[in-house]
Design an enzyme around this catalytic site. Structure first.
Site, short mmCIF file in Angstrom:
data_model
loop_
_atom_site.label_atom_id
_atom_site.label_comp_id
_atom_site.label_asym_id
_atom_site.label_seq_id
_atom_site.Cartn_x
_atom_site.Cartn_y
_atom_site.Cartn_z
N GLY A 254 53.04 27.98 28.07
CA GLY A 254 53.57 27.49 29.34
C GLY A 254 54.95 28.02 29.71
O GLY A 254 55.66 27.39 30.49
N SER A 255 55.31 29.19 29.16
CA SER A 255 56.64 29.70 29.53
C SER A 255 56.69 30.07 31.02
O SER A 255 57.72 29.90 31.67
CB SER A 255 57.06 30.88 28.64
N ASN A 256 55.58 30.56 31.55
CA ASN A 256 55.56 30.83 33.00
C ASN A 256 55.66 29.53 33.80
O ASN A 256 56.38 29.48 34.80
CB ASN A 256 54.27 31.56 33.40
N LEU B 78 37.23 29.46 33.31
CA LEU B 78 36.79 29.87 34.64
C LEU B 78 36.85 28.67 35.58
O LEU B 78 36.39 27.58 35.24
CB LEU B 78 35.35 30.40 34.56
N ASN C 42 46.40 33.14 40.55
CA ASN C 42 46.39 33.42 39.11
C ASN C 42 47.32 34.60 38.81
O ASN C 42 47.57 35.44 39.68
CB ASN C 42 44.97 33.79 38.67
N HIS D 213 47.55 37.73 36.06
CA HIS D 213 46.82 38.44 35.02
C HIS D 213 47.75 39.48 34.41
O HIS D 213 48.41 40.23 35.15
CB HIS D 213 45.56 39.12 35.60
#
Ligand code: GRF
Length: 190
Positions: free
Chosen positions: A12-14, A88, A103, A105
């Site tokens: 969860g650093s983002n 998903l 999202n 990626h």
């Protein structure tokens, strides 16, 4: 006030970076809720530290019920952000939030996308194929893994001396620099 919900499966650093970004500079946007499919995900500790509510769900409530959709609607969520979320997204959730799920990626889609291409698997493949560059893709989510409209891509170089771990570090730097900013830009359009 625009309200975000962040789905994350791991560290969860983002998520933390996004929470801080909006906390520091905008009263117009807030991260309302962190959701995770993993009860022991480190993102839950980050959420607690930052004073953001969190919610843990299981496969049955995610895929076989409207529980998550109902929760997001009750909290008046405007945009869903997937930040290292590995499941998903089911069709009913996509239909309930059309063009409102983003999202990130860790590669330059369409390269290194699709089922099984996540986290270290992506960086290992990039190194194994001796790519000279890789990067991040921030995109809308539709019913196919890593397929929706691309909002932004940013690149970094890959050297022969790079490993999957050093590539991951470069990718995280790009993510921290551009993810929240791209979300902020997109929010002005919805
Ligand atoms: C990020 O590199 C993201 O792009 C990928 O998983 C990683 C999650 O890192 N899909 P974190 O949990 O935000 O630290």
């Amino acid at each position: 006030m625009k309200r975000l919900a962040i789905f994350a499966s791991g560290s969860g650093s983002n998520a933390e970076q996004i929470i801080n970004h909006f906390h520091n500079r905008s009263l117009q946007v807030c991260v309302d809720l962190i959701l995770t499919n993993r009860p022991n995900a480190y993102v839950l500790q980050r959420a607690e530290k930052l004073g953001v509510e969190s919610y843990v769900f299981n496969r049955a409530s995610f895929y076989d019920s409207d529980a998550i959709i109902n929760l997001l609607n009750e909290r008046h969520i405007d945009l869903i952000v997937l930040a290292g979320f590995l499941w998903l997204v089911p069709k009913n959730l996509i239909a309930a939030f059309p063009n409102k799920i983003i999202n990130i990626h860790p590669a330059l889609l369409p390269k290194y996308g699709g089922k099984g291409m996540y986290g270290q698997h992506v960086h290992q493949a990039v190194v194994a194929n001796k790519e000279i560059e890789t990067g991040i893709t921030i995109h809308l989510v539709d019913e196919i893994y890593d397929n929706g409209a691309i909002l932004r891509q940013e690149k970094c170089e890959v050297q022969l001396s790079d490993t999957a771990d050093t590539v991951a570090e470069k990718i995280h730097k790009l993510e921290y620099e551009y993810f929240a900013e791209t979300i902020e830009e997109y929010l002005t359009k919805i």
